[in-house]
Each structure stands twice: as structure tokens, then as C-alpha cells.
Design an enzyme around this catalytic site. Structure first.
Site, mmCIF file in Angstrom:
data_model
loop_
_atom_site.group_PDB
_atom_site.id
_atom_site.type_symbol
_atom_site.label_atom_id
_atom_site.label_comp_id
_atom_site.label_asym_id
_atom_site.label_seq_id
_atom_site.Cartn_x
_atom_site.Cartn_y
_atom_site.Cartn_z
ATOM 1 N N SER A 66 1.107 -1.222 0.011
ATOM 2 C CA SER A 66 -0.089 -0.005 0.129
ATOM 3 C C SER A 66 0.752 1.245 0.083
ATOM 4 C CB SER A 66 -0.883 0.029 1.518
ATOM 5 O OG SER A 66 -1.649 -1.168 1.101
ATOM 6 N N THR A 83 0.849 4.166 -1.823
ATOM 7 C CA THR A 83 0.283 5.454 -1.541
ATOM 8 C C THR A 83 -0.344 5.767 -0.332
ATOM 9 O OG1 THR A 83 -0.302 5.418 -4.047
ATOM 10 C CG2 THR A 83 -1.585 6.775 -2.696
ATOM 11 N N ASP A 84 -0.729 4.647 0.194
ATOM 12 C CA ASP A 84 -1.360 4.985 1.754
ATOM 13 C C ASP A 84 -0.265 5.368 2.757
ATOM 14 O OD1 ASP A 84 -4.269 4.058 1.854
ATOM 15 O OD2 ASP A 84 -3.008 2.500 0.332
ATOM 16 N N TYR A 85 0.885 4.880 2.579
ATOM 17 C CA TYR A 85 1.915 5.316 3.492
ATOM 18 C C TYR A 85 2.637 6.518 3.209
ATOM 19 C CZ TYR A 85 1.694 0.610 5.457
ATOM 20 O OH TYR A 85 1.455 -0.596 6.290
ATOM 21 N N GLY A 126 -0.021 8.945 4.374
ATOM 22 C CA GLY A 126 0.267 9.355 5.905
ATOM 23 C C GLY A 126 1.354 10.361 6.221
#
Length: 402
Positions: free
Chosen positions: A169, A171-173, A176
Site C-alpha cells: 500500500s 500510496t497510503d503510506y 500518511g
């Protein structure tokens, strides 16, 4: 000034209303550096992240590393009593992080404008797939589709095969990190400027990746070039890519400047390339990318991984073995930097998770507590922070508000 284990964000309170990865990871970064993070979860269900794989004996293995240093408060915001508890928390909070679909909190009467009336200094970070504005604002947004929308996925893979999404993931990190970055910037504005005030911050998944694509934007704008997918670095520097050593190990090597190539040529015993008009500048080498990479590949095959690493380190050429997680666990540098640490878990026993980064000299971050069980801190928060009595708490339990 003495060192403290409390972290630079001691005294900052954060409500984490978000779920899964992107926004919660940002909240965890703040928690690592001392913020008091209260994670609000649905009673009996909790954050879906608790049940994401990989697993061991039915226990999700992502939760311990991603949700450490937080307190878990169960609260159902569909109930008016749940919203009222949130409002009381907001009065005592600096930052609220949420990732509901655009407009959801407004529909529930707890959007930014509603909460700002309670706490004018509130910093609210809103994470969605496509942002709070624009024609796609109300679309469902997850990391993998947002990665494709950003232009990132189009670049990866082989030209004769389908594009490849990141295998985790990413893009999620990345998003964040933007969440945490936004939070501390907003805090600085609030605390260090005479006209500092609370505000909301609009963070989208796709923009977190697109921001890194300046090379695509300028190139297309000026030349009309549409960069196609390649299996590695291309169009930037030569040589660059993955190479196989004599003993069958894959390494990655890149020369991002002519000075670096000069050092590589000397390490290879190919000083002739430094005066050859076909190779002496990066722009010329890029015209012959496959040829130059082939020269380097043939040379790398004459060295074992250890021989190659020692030689290129001596000459100052950036090269690294391509590590598996097993390699990482065995590497002395990871150990010296405390990049992997061990914590005690009530069901998993001892479990290793990533350490805290970056490293602060005077106010370092720390793992003060493991990721909480669902609702572990509910009574403590309601009693000691909001000063609710036992009878009220019991009534809220009976109504499934908490």
C-alpha cells in the site's frame, strides 16, 4: 539540554477517527513522537485494519506495527450520544484526523464547521481518495485506484505487458507522511503566529503520489512526450538498473551524475569511456542506454556480490544488493539503527515491528505501548478525561454507544 523519551509532541492530543492505513499511519507517526492519540473505533467491530492480513493464528499482523502508541476508544457516531462524546473530546483536542467519504461528517452534524464552533483552534485533517473539492470529490477512494489515477501505475512494468501496481500500500503510506507533515505545520502556524488559528487540511491519496511526478509534468508540457512504462529507471541516467553478480545475486546500481559515472568507470578499469564521445556525458550515454547497461552487466558478472560491494564502496559508487526481508533481518546496519524492534504482544508473544524514524537527538520518538486491543482505554478516557460517572458509562454500554 537533557534527552527525554517523551518526544517533541508531548502535550498534543489527537483524535484518530480514521480507518485502515493512510490516515491512521499519519496518526501513528504523531504518536511515535509523543502525541496522545485517541483512536475512535466502532464498538464490537473496530478498525478493519485489525483483520487485514498477513495473519498468525487468526491474528492480523499489521495491527501491532501500525497502531502502536495509541489508545482505543469505542464510540458509535451513529448515536447522538456518541456524537456528543466526540464533541466533548474535541474541546480538549488539538488535531482530529478523519478519512470518511467527503460530506459524511457534515451529514452527521460533526463536520469541520460544526466542530470549529466548539473548538476554534481545532486542526482537522481530512483524507480522501480525490480531495474535498472537484468533480470526483464524492467518489470512493482506495490506495490502489488512487495510485493509478496519479499516473504512477502507468510507469511501471514492461511495455508489452499490463501495468503493475505496487505490491503493497505505497500510496497510503506516502499519504500518511503528508498527514503528519500537515499536522505539525498547522500546529506551528497556530502556536507561532499572532493570527494563528485552527484550520482544516484537505489531503488526497492521488495528490500525494502526483506531487512526486514533476518530471512527467514538465516533460509532457514542454515536449509532448508521454513516458511509457519500463521495468526500471530509464530516461534519467545511464547506466542504471538491476544487475546479476557472478554468484547469482541481484544488485541495483545507478549513476545519477557524470561524476558518479567517472568513479564507476575507474572501478571497472574503463577510463577510456571517460574520453569516448559516445559515453563521456550522461546525455550521450542515455542515447545508448541498453549498450551502456550491457557493458556494466558484463563487468558485474565477473564479481561476487561481496567483491562488487567492497570495490564500489571504495570508489564511492552507489550500489546495493536487492534485499528480501530475510536479508534485512540479518543485516548489521538495520540492527545498529534499531530499524527493527521487539515488543510483547498479549497473544502473539514477542513480535518484531519497525522502529521509530527519523532519529531526534534531544527529543527522540519511542514505542511507549503496543497497539491497543479494541476499546482498551474506553473507560479510562470517559472517566478521567471527560469525567463521566460509572452509571453514565454503564448506560452507554447498554445502548451500544461504546
Amino acid at each position: 539540554m537533557g534527552r527525554t523519551r517523551k518526544g517533541p509532541l508531548e502535550g498534543v492530543r489527537v483524535i484518530d477517527l480514521s480507518t485502515v492505513i493512510a490516515a491512521p499511519f499519519g496518526a501513528t507517526l504523531l504518536a511515535d513522537f509523543g502525541a496522545d492519540v485517541i483512536k475512535v473505533e466502532m464498538p464490537k467491530k473496530g478498525d478493519p485494519l485489525r483483520n487485514l492480513g498477513p495473519y498468525y493464528n487468526g491474528e492480523g499482523l499489521r495491527w501491532p506495527g501500525l497502531s502502536r502508541n495509541k489508545k482505543s476508544l469505542t464510540l458509535d457516531l451513529h448515536h447522538e450520544e456518541g456524537k456528543e462524546i466526540l464533541r466533548k473530546l474535541v474541546k480538549k483536542t488539538d488535531i482530529l484526523i478523519e478519512n470518511f467519504r467527503t460530506g459524511t461528517l457534515e451529514k452527521w452534524g460533526i463536520g469541520y464547521q460544526d466542530l470549529k464552533k466548539i473548538n476554534p483552534d481545532l486542526i482537522m485533517i481530512r483524507v480522501t481518495g480525490y480531495g474535498q473539492t472537484g468533480p470526483y470529490a464524492y467518489k470512493a477512494g482506495f490506495g490502489t485506484p488512487a495510485t493509478a489515477f496519479s499516473g504512477f501505475t502507468y510507469l511501471h512494468g514492461y511495455p508489452d505487458r499490463p501495468p503493475i501496481s505496487p505490491s503493497f500500500s505505497l500510496t497510503d503510506y506516502v499519504t500518511g507522511i503528508y498527514v503528519a507533515f500537515s499536522a505539525v505545520m498547522a500546529l506551528y502556524h497556530l502556536d507561532c503566529h499572532e493570527d494563528g488559528t485552527g484550520q482544516y487540511i484537505d489531503v488526497s491519496l492521488y495528490e500525494s503520489m502526483f506531487r512526486m511526478m514533476e518530471f512527467l509534468v514538465a516533460d509532457y508540457d514542454v515536449t509532448g512526450n508521454i513516458k511509457e512504462r519500463t521495468p526500471g529507471l530509464s530516461g534519467h541516467s545511464a547506466p542504471a538498473g538491476n544487475f546479476l553478480t557472478k554468484d547469482g545475486s541481484w544488485v541495483i546500481l545507478v549513476t545519477s551524475s557524470d561524476k558518479t559515472f567517472e568513479r564507476l568507470a575507474k572501478a571497472m578499469g574503463r577510463e577510456d569511456m571517460l574520453t569516448d564521445e559516445r559515453y563521456y556525458t550522461n546525455s550521450e550515454r542515455l542515447k545508448r542506454f541498453d549498450e551502456v547497461n550491457g557493458i556494466v552487466a558484463d563487468w558485474v558478472k565477473t564479481k561476487t556480490k561481496e567483491e562488487l560491494q567492497k570495490l564500489l564502496d571504495e570508489y564511492g559508487v552507489p550500489m546495493s544488493p536487492i534485499y528480501s526481508i530475510k536479508d534485512i533481518f540479518e543485516d548489521p546496519h538495520y540492527k545498529a539503527r534499531e530499524n527493527i524492534v521487539e515488543v510483547d504482544h498479549p497473544r502473539l508473544g514477542k513480535v518484531k515491528i519497525p522502529g521509530v524514524v527519523p532519529k531526534f537527538s534531544e527529543t527522540p520518538g519511542a514505542i511507549r505501548q503496543i497497539a491497543p486491543d479494541l476499546g482498551e482505554h474506553t473507560e479510562d478516557i470517559l472517566k478521567n478525561l471527560l469525567e463521566l460517572d460509572d452509571e453514565t458509562i454503564e448506560r452507554l454500554k447498554e445502548k451500544n454507544v461504546i
